[in-house]
Design a protein around this motif. Structure first.
Motif, PDB file in Angstrom:
ATOM      1  N   ALA A   1       0.828  -1.212   0.000  1.00 52.16           N
ATOM      2  CA  ALA A   1       0.000   0.000   0.000  1.00 52.16           C
ATOM      3  C   ALA A   1       0.861   1.261   0.000  1.00 52.16           C
ATOM      4  N   VAL A   2       1.958   1.235   0.751  1.00 52.69           N
ATOM      5  CA  VAL A   2       2.858   2.395   0.767  1.00 52.69           C
ATOM      6  C   VAL A   2       3.464   2.620  -0.611  1.00 52.69           C
ATOM      7  N   TYR A   3       3.859   1.530  -1.273  1.00 55.96           N
ATOM      8  CA  TYR A   3       4.403   1.689  -2.628  1.00 55.96           C
ATOM      9  C   TYR A   3       3.335   2.169  -3.599  1.00 55.96           C
ATOM     10  N   ASP A   4       2.122   1.632  -3.503  1.00 57.77           N
ATOM     11  CA  ASP A   4       1.045   2.069  -4.393  1.00 57.77           C
ATOM     12  C   ASP A   4       0.763   3.558  -4.217  1.00 57.77           C
ATOM     13  N   ALA A   5       0.846   4.032  -2.970  1.00 59.30           N
ATOM     14  CA  ALA A   5       0.638   5.464  -2.732  1.00 59.30           C
ATOM     15  C   ALA A   5       1.723   6.292  -3.404  1.00 59.30           C
ATOM     16  N   ALA A   6       2.988   5.849  -3.299  1.00 59.43           N
ATOM     17  CA  ALA A   6       4.084   6.582  -3.941  1.00 59.43           C
ATOM     18  C   ALA A   6       3.959   6.535  -5.458  1.00 59.43           C
ATOM     19  N   ALA A   7       3.556   5.391  -6.010  1.00 55.77           N
ATOM     20  CA  ALA A   7       3.371   5.297  -7.457  1.00 55.77           C
ATOM     21  C   ALA A   7       2.227   6.183  -7.933  1.00 55.77           C
ATOM     22  N   ALA A   8       1.165   6.260  -7.122  1.00 57.94           N
ATOM     23  CA  ALA A   8       0.046   7.137  -7.485  1.00 57.94           C
ATOM     24  C   ALA A   8       0.462   8.604  -7.450  1.00 57.94           C
ATOM     25  N   ARG A   9       1.304   8.970  -6.472  1.00 59.85           N
ATOM     26  CA  ARG A   9       1.792  10.354  -6.430  1.00 59.85           C
ATOM     27  C   ARG A   9       2.685  10.653  -7.629  1.00 59.85           C
ATOM     28  N   ALA A  10       3.462   9.656  -8.066  1.00 63.41           N
ATOM     29  CA  ALA A  10       4.289   9.868  -9.253  1.00 63.41           C
ATOM     30  C   ALA A  10       3.421  10.053 -10.489  1.00 63.41           C
ATOM     31  N   GLN A  11       2.339   9.328 -10.577  1.00 68.48           N
ATOM     32  CA  GLN A  11       1.418   9.501 -11.705  1.00 68.48           C
ATOM     33  C   GLN A  11       0.716  10.851 -11.638  1.00 68.48           C
ATOM     34  N   GLN A  12       0.345  11.245 -10.420  1.00 72.19           N
ATOM     35  CA  GLN A  12      -0.341  12.530 -10.260  1.00 72.19           C
ATOM     36  C   GLN A  12       0.580  13.693 -10.593  1.00 72.19           C
TER      37      GLN A  12
END
Length: 419
Positions: free
Chosen positions: A56-67
């Motif tokens: 979940a922590v990685y998914d959050a960081a990946a989502a921020r990179a996409q955003q």
């Protein structure tokens, strides 16, 4: 007549007990729920809460990179001028209406800096997720090995109680024949009670170890037996590695992310530029005209100096962590390799010690029954046998711990191959 009957029975019982003592795998295993194999538990790592958290922590960081790649939203502005004034501008009869759209432009590399910083943070989060995976695998391997060791110690305590009770019966027979003092019989019974207490303690430790394993592995049902041994596995010899340990890779990625954030903070000190285009309508004539404008912020009061200094400080901290991590990883690897080699040698020596202790106890038992060896010497050889068997378990636990440390540094599951 009593002695003629007792000795064959004692010898037969001794042979059965020593056989069970020498080969724990041949002892009767109660019908209890066994754990899945170690490989099956490792295959279920992704379902464990700690791994779900890391994902979940990685998914959050990946989502921020996409955003971070998203363009800033435009703004729509509607203006009405020359209204509710005096003279010809009384009311809204001569009002001028303007509808415009303004778009931030993100010049001076602001957008690219933001995207690169978010991407670097996502890369670091991905490495931390991989690091968490192998840490969880090590924790699971340790719980598995400790449960197996606790089960073996319980079996050894049960066998030690059986041997102690058998020796006590032999001493009692000799006391009745007048070959030993009454004090020896009292001492033998005291040893039986101590062995029985040790068995109760070993049972409690075994149940606690299996409860921890069930909790860590999220097993549906409580287990009380090990399906496949992990203590008897021999780890592969460590080989030469050209890439950095996983902990160093994480520290390097964090330094790169900190350096990207310095660029982001420096870009924030530059002016923000927005461009606007619109349409104006003149009420009195009905004419229309385009409007074009550029808005530029003036960094007069806020030049983001504090933010820039903070980013540079975090970069220096990341550099220090990387230097320390390189030294620490090198020292830990050398320590783990040395511990693995030492524990392997210790295991071989402990196994040899068990064989010698079993032979010494067998000979002392024969001598005791023949009246050539005292009860104290028999007790000493029995204690040495029990200690040697427990030392063999301790050596195997030490070998598992060394393999866990080495696997954590190499980025793999214990007793598995690098990925």
């Amino acid at each position: 007549m009593f002695t003629l009957l007792v000795r064959p029975l004692m010898a037969a019982g001794f042979a059965v007990v020593v056989l069970a003592f020498a080969s724990p795998s041949m002892a009767a295993v109660p019908a209890v729920e066994a754990t899945p194999s170690y490989e099956d538990l490792i295959a279920r790592l992704d379902a464990l809460p700690s791994m779900l958290e890391a994902d979940a922590v990685y998914d959050a960081a990946a989502a921020r990179a996409q955003q971070a790649r998203a363009l800033p939203n435009p703004s729509i502005v509607y203006d009405r001028e020359n209204v509710y004034g005096t003279g010809p501008y009384n009311g809204t009869g001569n009002a001028e209406s303007t509808l415009s759209i303004n778009q931030p432009l993100e010049l001076f590399g602001q957008r690219s800096a933001r995207i690169q910083a978010a991407r670097s943070e996502a890369d670091a989060a991905g490495l931390r997720r991989e690091q968490a995976r192998w840490q969880i695998a090590g924790r699971l391997a340790l719980a598995y090995a400790e449960a197996e060791a606790a089960a073996r110690r319980h079996d050894l305590a049960a066998e030690a109680l059986s041997l102690t009770e058998q020796d006590a019966r032999g001493v009692a027979a000799m006391v009745e024949q007048g070959r030993e003092a009454t004090l020896r019989g009292v001492q033998a019974q005291s040893e039986v009670e101590a062995a029985r207490a040790a068995l109760d303690e070993a049972r409690a430790l075994r149940d606690g170890a299996f409860a921890r394993l069930s909790a860590i592995a999220l097993l549906d049902r409580p287990v009380q037996a090990i399906g496949a041994s992990l203590l008897d596995r021999t780890p592969a010899l460590p080989g030469a590695r050209s890439d950095d340990p996983l902990a160093v890779q994480v520290a390097t990625a964090e330094l790169d992310a900190a350096s990207r954030l310095v660029t982001v903070e420096r870009r924030r000190a530059l002016p923000d530029v927005s461009a606007g285009v619109g349409m104006r309508r003149f009420r009195d004539t009905g004419d229309e005209a385009f409007t074009v404008g550029v808005e530029l912020t003036v960094p007069l009061f806020d030049r983001n100096r504090g933010g820039i200094r903070a980013a540079y400080a975090e970069q220096r901290a990341a550099e220090a962590r990387l230097i320390a991590q390189r030294q620490e990883a090198q020292a830990e690897r050398l320590t783990a390799e040395a511990a693995l080699a030492a524990s392997s040698s210790r295991t071989r020596a402990a196994d040899s010690g068990v064989a010698a202790a079993e032979e010494a106890y067998r000979l002392s038992r024969i001598g005791f029954e023949a009246g050539r060896i005292s009860q104290l010497e028999l007790r000493s050889t029995r204690a040495a046998l029990i200690a040697s068997r427990n030392a063999a378990v301790d050596a195997r636990i030490a070998r598992v711990l060394a393999e866990i440390d080495l696997a954590r540094l190499e980025g793999r599951a214990p007793f598995g191959e690098s990925r």
